[in-house]
Write a protein that holds these residues in place. Structure first.
Motif, PDB file in Angstrom:
ATOM      1  N   ARG A   1       0.741  -1.229  -0.166  1.00  0.00           N
ATOM      2  CA  ARG A   1      -0.135  -0.098  -0.156  1.00  0.00           C
ATOM      3  C   ARG A   1       1.056   1.338   0.006  1.00  0.00           C
ATOM      4  N   SER A   2       1.937   1.146   0.759  1.00  0.00           N
ATOM      5  CA  SER A   2       2.856   2.425   0.941  1.00  0.00           C
ATOM      6  C   SER A   2       3.452   2.442  -0.620  1.00  0.00           C
ATOM      7  N   LEU A   3       3.660   1.506  -1.377  1.00  0.00           N
ATOM      8  CA  LEU A   3       4.257   1.393  -2.759  1.00  0.00           C
ATOM      9  C   LEU A   3       2.974   2.132  -3.452  1.00  0.00           C
ATOM     10  N   ASP A   4       1.942   1.702  -3.406  1.00  0.00           N
ATOM     11  CA  ASP A   4       0.629   2.332  -4.207  1.00  0.00           C
ATOM     12  C   ASP A   4       0.630   3.830  -3.986  1.00  0.00           C
ATOM     13  N   PHE A   5       0.794   4.226  -2.685  1.00  0.00           N
ATOM     14  CA  PHE A   5       0.813   5.623  -2.582  1.00  0.00           C
ATOM     15  C   PHE A   5       1.808   6.343  -3.457  1.00  0.00           C
ATOM     16  N   THR A   6       2.893   5.772  -3.281  1.00  0.00           N
ATOM     17  CA  THR A   6       4.183   6.070  -3.837  1.00  0.00           C
ATOM     18  C   THR A   6       4.039   6.489  -5.450  1.00  0.00           C
ATOM     19  N   GLY A   7       3.635   5.293  -6.102  1.00  0.00           N
ATOM     20  CA  GLY A   7       3.305   5.317  -7.435  1.00  0.00           C
ATOM     21  C   GLY A   7       2.192   6.431  -7.791  1.00  0.00           C
ATOM     22  N   ALA A   8       1.105   6.249  -7.072  1.00  0.00           N
ATOM     23  CA  ALA A   8      -0.043   7.540  -7.266  1.00  0.00           C
ATOM     24  C   ALA A   8       0.470   8.753  -7.263  1.00  0.00           C
ATOM     25  N   LEU A   9       1.430   9.175  -6.414  1.00  0.00           N
ATOM     26  CA  LEU A   9       2.083  10.315  -5.920  1.00  0.00           C
ATOM     27  C   LEU A   9       2.929  10.744  -6.964  1.00  0.00           C
ATOM     28  N   LEU A  10       3.701  10.088  -7.630  1.00  0.00           N
ATOM     29  CA  LEU A  10       4.859  10.034  -8.624  1.00  0.00           C
ATOM     30  C   LEU A  10       4.101  10.415 -10.194  1.00  0.00           C
TER      31      LEU A  10
ATOM     32  N   ARG B   1       0.794  11.456 -10.137  1.00  0.00           N
ATOM     33  CA  ARG B   1       0.526  12.885 -10.167  1.00  0.00           C
ATOM     34  C   ARG B   1       1.526  14.093 -10.349  1.00  0.00           C
ATOM     35  N   LEU B   2       2.600  13.789  -9.818  1.00  0.00           N
ATOM     36  CA  LEU B   2       3.674  14.906 -10.088  1.00  0.00           C
ATOM     37  C   LEU B   2       4.026  15.023 -11.335  1.00  0.00           C
ATOM     38  N   VAL B   3       4.381  13.908 -12.090  1.00  0.00           N
ATOM     39  CA  VAL B   3       4.504  13.996 -13.677  1.00  0.00           C
ATOM     40  C   VAL B   3       3.494  14.503 -14.453  1.00  0.00           C
ATOM     41  N   ALA B   4       2.253  14.018 -14.235  1.00  0.00           N
ATOM     42  CA  ALA B   4       1.063  14.640 -14.891  1.00  0.00           C
ATOM     43  C   ALA B   4       1.042  16.255 -14.710  1.00  0.00           C
ATOM     44  N   ASP B   5       1.076  16.703 -13.705  1.00  0.00           N
ATOM     45  CA  ASP B   5       1.149  18.073 -13.337  1.00  0.00           C
ATOM     46  C   ASP B   5       1.954  18.579 -11.950  1.00  0.00           C
ATOM     47  N   PRO B   6       3.177  18.844 -12.634  1.00  0.00           N
ATOM     48  CA  PRO B   6       4.351  19.387 -11.552  1.00  0.00           C
ATOM     49  C   PRO B   6       3.852  20.707 -11.014  1.00  0.00           C
ATOM     50  N   GLY B   7       3.085  21.521 -11.693  1.00  0.00           N
ATOM     51  CA  GLY B   7       2.875  22.717 -11.072  1.00  0.00           C
ATOM     52  C   GLY B   7       1.554  22.743  -9.786  1.00  0.00           C
ATOM     53  N   GLN B   8       0.888  21.271  -9.577  1.00  0.00           N
ATOM     54  CA  GLN B   8       0.083  21.293  -8.644  1.00  0.00           C
ATOM     55  C   GLN B   8       0.733  21.462  -7.204  1.00  0.00           C
ATOM     56  N   LYS B   9       0.179  21.713  -6.413  1.00  0.00           N
ATOM     57  CA  LYS B   9       0.651  21.992  -4.982  1.00  0.00           C
ATOM     58  C   LYS B   9       0.727  20.500  -4.563  1.00  0.00           C
ATOM     59  N   MET B  10       1.967  20.372  -3.505  1.00  0.00           N
ATOM     60  CA  MET B  10       2.276  19.077  -3.035  1.00  0.00           C
ATOM     61  C   MET B  10       1.172  18.530  -1.983  1.00  0.00           C
ATOM     62  N   GLU B  11       0.695  19.385  -1.361  1.00  0.00           N
ATOM     63  CA  GLU B  11      -0.392  18.947  -0.496  1.00  0.00           C
ATOM     64  C   GLU B  11      -1.625  18.526  -1.168  1.00  0.00           C
TER      65      GLU B  11
ATOM     66  N   LEU C   1      -1.360  16.857  -4.372  1.00  0.00           N
ATOM     67  CA  LEU C   1      -0.868  15.673  -4.852  1.00  0.00           C
ATOM     68  C   LEU C   1      -0.988  14.703  -3.876  1.00  0.00           C
ATOM     69  N   VAL C   2      -0.727  14.877  -2.625  1.00  0.00           N
ATOM     70  CA  VAL C   2      -0.563  13.990  -1.607  1.00  0.00           C
ATOM     71  C   VAL C   2      -1.994  13.659  -1.103  1.00  0.00           C
ATOM     72  N   GLU C   3      -2.792  14.610  -0.976  1.00  0.00           N
ATOM     73  CA  GLU C   3      -4.462  14.472  -0.794  1.00  0.00           C
ATOM     74  C   GLU C   3      -4.816  13.437  -1.614  1.00  0.00           C
TER      75      GLU C   3
ATOM     76  N   MET D   1      11.247   9.082 -13.816  1.00  0.00           N
ATOM     77  CA  MET D   1      10.193   8.807 -12.980  1.00  0.00           C
ATOM     78  C   MET D   1       8.797   7.905 -13.892  1.00  0.00           C
ATOM     79  N   GLN D   2       8.741   8.149 -14.941  1.00  0.00           N
ATOM     80  CA  GLN D   2       7.711   7.633 -15.828  1.00  0.00           C
ATOM     81  C   GLN D   2       8.313   6.215 -15.989  1.00  0.00           C
ATOM     82  N   THR D   3       9.530   6.118 -16.097  1.00  0.00           N
ATOM     83  CA  THR D   3      10.166   4.816 -16.296  1.00  0.00           C
ATOM     84  C   THR D   3       9.805   3.891 -15.071  1.00  0.00           C
ATOM     85  N   PHE D   4      10.332   4.429 -13.856  1.00  0.00           N
ATOM     86  CA  PHE D   4       9.891   3.872 -12.645  1.00  0.00           C
ATOM     87  C   PHE D   4       8.485   3.398 -12.685  1.00  0.00           C
TER      88      PHE D   4
END
Length: 161
Positions: free
Chosen positions: A57-66, A68-78, A80-82, A132-135
């Motif tokens: 589940r932690s890896l699911d979260f990490t993957g989802a966060l990355l 979102r970060l790749v898709a929209d790097p300008g979105q606020k971290m909070e 992306l995490v939420e 990140m996309q490769t990962f």
């Protein structure tokens, strides 16, 4: 992110200790899950099965966060995490874990700091995005396999406090 990292490390250590305790019996993670399920210990206490569930589940979260970060790097971290938390960890968290998550939101780095933590020296934003996309492309099928194993052993619905 330190809390997540600590949780991941503890779960990895629990699994490593079990493997090291009897390498011939615990030659892989599936053997550990099978033995705990056969003994009726998979859902009890500090089982390796529970550690594996929360590691996945932690890896699911990490993957989802990355993703979102790749898709929209300008979105606020909070944000992306939420969003990542809402689809990966929140469904499995009880009130204590949810409260801890809400406190951790206040400790998040900004996007630039987070990206700088991920980026090796002399790397460009485009190279990091490509890495990140490769990962993510490697992680997602791996997690799909893990979740099918969790379903097989009836561990896919495990909740926390």
């Amino acid at each position: 992110m330190a809390v997540l990292r600590q949780d991941i490390n503890q779960n990895i250590q629990r699994l490593e200790m079990r493997c090291d305790s009897d390498p011939s019996t615990y030659s892989n993670l599936v053997e550990i899950l099978k033995k705990e399920a056969d003994e009726g210990n998979a859902r009890k206490g500090a089982s390796c099965s529970k550690a594996f569930v929360w590691l996945a589940r932690s890896l699911d979260f990490t993957g989802a966060l990355l993703q979102r970060l790749v898709a929209d790097p300008g979105q606020k971290m909070e944000q992306l995490v939420e969003e990542s938390y809402g689809i990966t960890l929140k469904p499995w968290h009880g009130w204590i874990s949810t409260a801890a998550y809400k406190v951790s939101l206040k400790l998040l780095p900004d996007n630039k700091t987070f990206i700088n933590l991920l980026m090796p020296k002399d790397e460009t934003d485009d190279n990091l995005k490509e890495h990140m996309q490769t990962f993510i492309s490697l992680l997602v099928p791996f997690l799909e396999e893990i979740h099918s194993i969790l379903i097989l052993y009836g561990l896919d619905r495990l909740k926390s406090t």
